[in-house]
Design an enzyme around this catalytic site. Structure first.
Site, short mmCIF file in Angstrom:
data_model
loop_
_atom_site.label_atom_id
_atom_site.label_comp_id
_atom_site.label_asym_id
_atom_site.label_seq_id
_atom_site.Cartn_x
_atom_site.Cartn_y
_atom_site.Cartn_z
N HIS A 1 -2.27 -5.93 0.02
CA HIS A 1 -1.18 -5.07 -0.44
C HIS A 1 -1.69 -3.90 -1.26
O HIS A 1 -2.64 -4.00 -2.03
CB HIS A 1 -0.19 -5.89 -1.27
CG HIS A 1 -0.80 -6.53 -2.47
ND1 HIS A 1 -0.91 -5.90 -3.70
CD2 HIS A 1 -1.33 -7.77 -2.65
CE1 HIS A 1 -1.48 -6.71 -4.57
NE2 HIS A 1 -1.75 -7.86 -3.96
N ASP A 2 -1.04 -2.76 -1.05
CA ASP A 2 -1.26 -1.55 -1.84
C ASP A 2 -2.62 -0.90 -1.63
O ASP A 2 -3.01 -0.01 -2.39
CB ASP A 2 -1.07 -1.83 -3.34
CG ASP A 2 0.32 -2.36 -3.65
OD1 ASP A 2 1.29 -1.61 -3.48
OD2 ASP A 2 0.43 -3.54 -4.03
N GLY B 1 -6.16 -6.60 -3.14
CA GLY B 1 -5.09 -5.65 -3.39
C GLY B 1 -5.53 -4.41 -4.14
O GLY B 1 -6.47 -4.43 -4.93
#
Length: 252
Positions: free
Chosen positions: A119-120, A137
């Site tokens: 994520h991200d 992440g």
């Protein structure tokens, strides 16, 4: 062509010329642009935007809910550019509201089997991730970066343009642009990669001098920045800018 066994959410926007293979699933609010090929048994999670001429091989999972325990089902997104290849069993997770709410991948990437993008993460163009390379992440990866097999990048790290990360490295600090890493340590300039991409001999010489300033002169980072700032080479200045923003500190 969409295979009759594929499951497509009614809200998905599928452009003309997209191919979706048997037993693949396309979720809510997904957009797939022309020329993209989704193979069999692929899952495209909700809130994913995919550009043109990408290819997804079987069993890849793209834009699925992330593995952050704080995630509470917010409609965060995954944004993928043009011309990327995702081989078997790749996983890409959507962003979180704690960051920019997006996982973003640029153009012309080559993501081999079992690679993971958490994520991200924000990835540039022309990136190669070899089998089982993994990004935690919030990792930022520049253009033309190569991650060899089983390379592992700690959360919030930054990898500069044209860096090369060797096989099975575990990286927990930022990697400046143009640097080659092997056995978890800086191993010189990525000279061969720069030659292949058309860097001049003069620029490579200047970058080697900058590398020695960072890693061979026992200087503090601020001292290295001051010395490198005297160079007029734009690529050296790119290294300077990276060092000024290396919040985790650079790999030593």
């Amino acid at each position: 062509m969409i295979h009759p066994t594929a499951i497509i959410d009614p809200s998905a926007n599928i452009a003309d010329g997209v191919e979706i293979g048997p037993y693949s699933i396309v979720g809510e609010d997904v957009s797939i642009d022309s020329g993209t090929v989704v193979g069999p048994h692929v899952v495209i999670g909700s809130y994913t935007t995919i550009g043109k001429n990408n290819r997804f091989f079987q069993f890849s999972s793209i834009g699925e809910e992330n593995q952050d325990k704080k995630y509470a089902g917010e409609p965060t997104r995954t944004i993928i550019g043009d011309g990327n290849v995702f081989r078997e069993c790749c996983t890409v997770h959507r962003g979180t509201v704690q960051d920019g709410s997006e996982t973003r991948i640029g153009n012309n990437g080559w993501f081999m089997a079992y690679t993971h993008i958490a994520h991200d993460c924000v990835l540039g163009d022309n990136i190669i991730m070899s089998n089982n390379a993994t990004l935690a992440g919030h990792v930022h990866v520049g253009d033309h970066v190569i991650l060899s097999g089983f390379a592992k990048i700690h959360q919030f790290c930054k990898i500069g343009d044209h860096a090369f990360i060797g096989m099975d490295c575990a990286i927990s600090k930022d990697i400046p642009p143009f640097v080659l890493v092997a056995e978890n340590a800086p191993y010189g300039l990525n000279s061969e990669g720069l030659k292949r991409r058309g860097f001049s001999a003069e620029s490579i010489s200047e970058l080697k001098r900058a590398y020695r300033t960072i890693y061979r002169k026992s200087l503090k980072t601020d001292e290295a920045i001051a010395e490198m700032s005297e160079s007029s080479d734009p690529h050296v200045q790119q290294m300077v800018e990276f060092l000024q923003n290396a919040n985790r500190g650079i790999l030593r």
